[in-house]
Design an enzyme around this catalytic site. Sequence first.
Site, PDB file in Angstrom:
ATOM      1  N   ASP A  24      35.434  43.669  39.368  1.00 38.68           N
ATOM      2  CA  ASP A  24      36.573  43.625  40.293  1.00 38.68           C
ATOM      3  C   ASP A  24      36.728  45.086  40.961  1.00 38.68           C
ATOM      4  O   ASP A  24      36.335  45.995  40.241  1.00 38.68           O
ATOM      5  CB  ASP A  24      37.804  43.349  39.522  1.00 38.68           C
ATOM      6  N   HIS A  41      31.420  44.770  48.685  1.00 35.18           N
ATOM      7  CA  HIS A  41      30.588  43.802  48.222  1.00 35.18           C
ATOM      8  C   HIS A  41      29.194  43.957  48.159  1.00 35.18           C
ATOM      9  O   HIS A  41      28.472  43.770  47.141  1.00 35.18           O
ATOM     10  CB  HIS A  41      30.831  42.327  48.836  1.00 35.18           C
ATOM     11  N   TRP A  73      37.919  30.415  46.889  1.00 36.22           N
ATOM     12  CA  TRP A  73      37.970  29.743  48.455  1.00 36.22           C
ATOM     13  C   TRP A  73      39.023  30.075  48.940  1.00 36.22           C
ATOM     14  O   TRP A  73      39.041  29.874  50.207  1.00 36.22           O
ATOM     15  CB  TRP A  73      37.452  28.520  48.101  1.00 36.22           C
ATOM     16  N   LEU A 135      15.941  39.280  28.748  1.00 34.41           N
ATOM     17  CA  LEU A 135      17.588  39.262  28.992  1.00 34.41           C
ATOM     18  C   LEU A 135      17.762  37.900  30.001  1.00 34.41           C
ATOM     19  O   LEU A 135      17.213  37.588  30.802  1.00 34.41           O
ATOM     20  CB  LEU A 135      17.982  40.436  29.940  1.00 34.41           C
TER      21      LEU A 135
END
Length: 248
Positions: A24, A41, A73, A135
């Site tokens: 966040d 982003h 959305w 991983l």
Amino acid sequence: MSIRTKQATPAGDAVPRHIAIIMDGNGRWAKNRLMPRVAGHRKGVEALRGVIRACAERGVLYLTVFAFSSENWRRPQEEVSLLMELFMRALENEVARLHENNIRFRVIGELSGFSERIQSLIRDAEALTRDNTRLTFTVAANYGGRWDIVQAVQKLMAAGVPWEEVNESALARQLSIADMPEPDLFIRTGGEQRISNFLLWQLAYTELYFTGTLWPEFDAVALDAAIASYRTRERRFGRTSEQVKSAS
């Protein structure tokens, strides 16, 4: 009649086997710099690359991140379109690097909501990295914890499982990450202190760590701080402190 089953108690480890993260703060990071949200982003993708590398170096076996929730959305259409474009570019450009580093890639969520191009890239990436063992990196996309539980129940119903055989273990086997241990450590960046419909079932006994650091600024040092906090926790899983100490 079996309604509740006793769950195995995970061993206490200095390094969490499984870390789950809500990434966040991308938009706020960009706003603080008078940049468009998409710039945040993009910077967040760079931060994620570093965290994946840091987790692998520290011996974390599973990393699951919340990239796009079923509620996202509702964001402005322009931002959603840019996020889809960024997701597609990341799939095109990052998977080969993951494969080279022996990292398995997975996506969980309702994938039918994405374009056929994105779905195809996801299928190809999962197939390419399926046998990697260093991983397991899982991206939750168009995902919601409530959706996960509902689809698990639907699978049991479709299989005709009698109601008396429906218990925690039976349902857990149908969840999206049923083949992984439940997260040991949950991290949320950006200052919010909630889990926002992420892995609702699986986080029942996870240690929660909240930080005000915005995701684009979350790096290996910040990850180490979260792991250090995890190491101070006493994970009792319903037992007393005395029982935990006698078992160690």
